[in-house]
Write a protein that holds these residues in place. Structure first.
Motif, mmCIF file in Angstrom:
data_model
loop_
_atom_site.group_PDB
_atom_site.id
_atom_site.type_symbol
_atom_site.label_atom_id
_atom_site.label_comp_id
_atom_site.label_asym_id
_atom_site.label_seq_id
_atom_site.Cartn_x
_atom_site.Cartn_y
_atom_site.Cartn_z
ATOM 1 N N CYS A 50 -21.856 107.182 74.660
ATOM 2 C CA CYS A 50 -20.891 105.884 73.489
ATOM 3 C C CYS A 50 -21.009 104.855 74.208
ATOM 4 C CB CYS A 50 -19.695 106.614 72.750
ATOM 5 S SG CYS A 50 -19.291 107.484 71.577
ATOM 6 N N ALA A 51 -20.061 105.265 75.647
ATOM 7 C CA ALA A 51 -19.773 104.128 76.622
ATOM 8 C C ALA A 51 -21.314 102.692 76.947
ATOM 9 C CB ALA A 51 -19.350 103.921 77.717
ATOM 10 N N VAL A 52 -22.652 103.483 77.164
ATOM 11 C CA VAL A 52 -23.368 103.290 77.354
ATOM 12 C C VAL A 52 -24.156 101.784 76.182
ATOM 13 C CG1 VAL A 52 -25.836 103.595 77.684
ATOM 14 C CG2 VAL A 52 -24.524 104.701 79.278
ATOM 15 N N GLY A 53 -23.988 102.674 75.144
ATOM 16 C CA GLY A 53 -24.721 102.071 73.544
ATOM 17 C C GLY A 53 -23.163 100.908 73.385
ATOM 18 N N GLU A 54 -22.150 101.352 73.372
ATOM 19 C CA GLU A 54 -20.866 100.860 72.789
ATOM 20 C C GLU A 54 -21.092 99.236 73.688
ATOM 21 O OE1 GLU A 54 -16.945 99.113 71.296
ATOM 22 O OE2 GLU A 54 -18.289 101.966 70.539
ATOM 23 N N ILE A 55 -21.288 99.172 75.463
ATOM 24 C CA ILE A 55 -21.260 97.761 76.424
ATOM 25 C C ILE A 55 -22.228 97.386 76.293
ATOM 26 C CG2 ILE A 55 -21.638 97.314 78.560
ATOM 27 C CD1 ILE A 55 -19.379 100.315 79.003
ATOM 28 N N LEU A 56 -23.614 98.030 75.882
ATOM 29 C CA LEU A 56 -24.635 97.531 75.641
ATOM 30 C C LEU A 56 -24.483 95.917 74.031
ATOM 31 C CD1 LEU A 56 -27.760 96.802 76.108
ATOM 32 C CD2 LEU A 56 -28.224 98.405 74.919
ATOM 33 N N ALA A 114 -17.785 109.666 66.071
ATOM 34 C CA ALA A 114 -16.853 108.999 65.171
ATOM 35 C C ALA A 114 -15.154 108.952 65.538
ATOM 36 C CB ALA A 114 -16.376 110.101 63.929
ATOM 37 N N VAL A 115 -14.815 110.151 66.147
ATOM 38 C CA VAL A 115 -13.165 109.801 66.772
ATOM 39 C C VAL A 115 -13.574 108.834 67.845
ATOM 40 C CG1 VAL A 115 -11.572 110.561 67.714
ATOM 41 C CG2 VAL A 115 -12.383 111.650 65.922
ATOM 42 N N GLU A 117 -15.038 106.195 68.339
ATOM 43 C CA GLU A 117 -15.732 104.713 68.097
ATOM 44 C C GLU A 117 -14.683 104.671 67.116
ATOM 45 O OE1 GLU A 117 -18.014 102.509 69.011
ATOM 46 O OE2 GLU A 117 -18.492 104.309 70.176
ATOM 47 N N LEU A 118 -14.337 104.673 66.486
ATOM 48 C CA LEU A 118 -12.706 104.464 66.170
ATOM 49 C C LEU A 118 -11.206 104.019 66.820
ATOM 50 C CD1 LEU A 118 -11.733 104.371 62.463
ATOM 51 C CD2 LEU A 118 -10.552 106.483 62.819
ATOM 52 N N VAL A 119 -11.244 105.132 67.435
ATOM 53 C CA VAL A 119 -10.172 104.412 68.466
ATOM 54 C C VAL A 119 -10.624 102.953 69.672
ATOM 55 C CG1 VAL A 119 -8.869 105.371 70.208
ATOM 56 C CG2 VAL A 119 -9.461 106.699 68.541
ATOM 57 N N ASP A 120 -11.465 102.807 70.217
ATOM 58 C CA ASP A 120 -11.691 102.310 70.693
ATOM 59 C C ASP A 120 -12.031 100.839 69.829
ATOM 60 O OD1 ASP A 120 -13.343 100.933 72.798
ATOM 61 O OD2 ASP A 120 -15.460 101.051 72.361
ATOM 62 N N ASN A 121 -12.964 101.089 68.830
ATOM 63 C CA ASN A 121 -13.288 99.905 68.199
ATOM 64 C C ASN A 121 -11.958 99.090 67.520
ATOM 65 O OD1 ASN A 121 -15.890 98.303 68.285
ATOM 66 N ND2 ASN A 121 -16.099 100.692 67.789
ATOM 67 N N THR A 155 -9.602 111.616 71.822
ATOM 68 C CA THR A 155 -10.765 112.135 71.573
ATOM 69 C C THR A 155 -10.835 113.840 72.195
ATOM 70 O OG1 THR A 155 -12.265 110.962 71.389
ATOM 71 C CG2 THR A 155 -13.387 112.083 71.300
ATOM 72 N N THR A 156 -9.753 113.969 73.779
ATOM 73 C CA THR A 156 -9.952 115.513 74.190
ATOM 74 C C THR A 156 -9.278 116.638 73.721
ATOM 75 O OG1 THR A 156 -10.454 114.258 75.992
ATOM 76 C CG2 THR A 156 -9.089 116.706 75.856
ATOM 77 N N PRO A 157 -8.301 116.508 73.122
ATOM 78 C CA PRO A 157 -7.680 117.354 72.413
ATOM 79 C C PRO A 157 -8.414 117.799 70.911
ATOM 80 C CG PRO A 157 -6.161 115.636 72.159
ATOM 81 C CD PRO A 157 -7.152 115.438 73.364
ATOM 82 N N VAL A 158 -9.431 116.703 70.340
ATOM 83 C CA VAL A 158 -10.495 116.800 68.902
ATOM 84 C C VAL A 158 -11.392 117.660 69.768
ATOM 85 C CG1 VAL A 158 -12.093 115.865 67.519
ATOM 86 C CG2 VAL A 158 -9.213 114.716 67.444
#
Length: 176
Positions: A50-56, A114-115, A117-121, A155-158
């Motif tokens: 996620c981080a690689v895609g999000e940062i890019l 999905a969780v 991305e929802l939280v990060d964004n 996301t860890t508890p999810v």
């Protein structure tokens, strides 16, 4: 069994199968939830893609002076692409065919990504000025990286819940 050797093997990665069974079966032989360590490892794996895609995506959209919505859409799409591809690569390397590997990657990562991305964004959108920050500004990077930290914690508890029920990253464990 030598319990000291067993404890040592758990820390070195040996005895992986026994540790995984311990996540699913308690001492009374009943099904139990996943351990926090297993959930954290699954979340970290997912977060990496996620981080690689999000940062890019954020970097490209910001560098091209795109608006907030197209930049976030690109970042989210790339987060899913990289998140799925990391799992896809691992299960393909383990010998799974492409069609089956795609199914495993979708089952393993969809909810987790999905969780995240929802939280990060959501964090980025809520930090005043973060959406308008440029690549050279600390606010851009602080909100992005801070969002990853919060996303990991949420996301860890999810993932723990999903793995404990044989879903999410639990479907990948058969191929490790």
């Amino acid at each position: 069994m030598d319990h000291a050797a067993h404890r040592a093997s758990r820390h070195t990665g040996a005895g992986h199968d026994h540790a995984e069974r311990a996540d699913r079966i308690d001492r009374g032989g009943r099904a139990s939830g996943a351990s926090w360590v297993t959930a954290a490892k699954a979340t970290l794996h997912c977060l990496t893609g996620c981080a690689v895609g999000e940062i890019l995506g954020m970097a490209v959209g910001t560098a091209l002076l795109w608006g907030n919505v197209p930049t976030m859409v690109l970042a989210i799409v790339l987060a899913f692409v990289f998140g799925y591809s990391f799992t896809l690569f691992a299960v393909r390397r383990a010998g799974l065919g492409l069609k089956a590997a795609v199914k495993v990657a979708l089952a393993a990562d969809t909810v987790s990504i999905a969780v995240m991305e929802l939280v990060d964004n959501g964090i980025i959108a809520l930090v005043p000025g973060a959406l308008d920050a440029h690549l050279s500004e600390g606010l851009f990077w602080a909100s992005l990286l801070g969002g990853f930290v919060v996303a990991f914690l949420v996301t860890t508890p999810v993932n723990k819940w999903l793995i404990g029920r044989g879903r999410g990253h639990a479907v990948v464990h058969a191929y490790h």
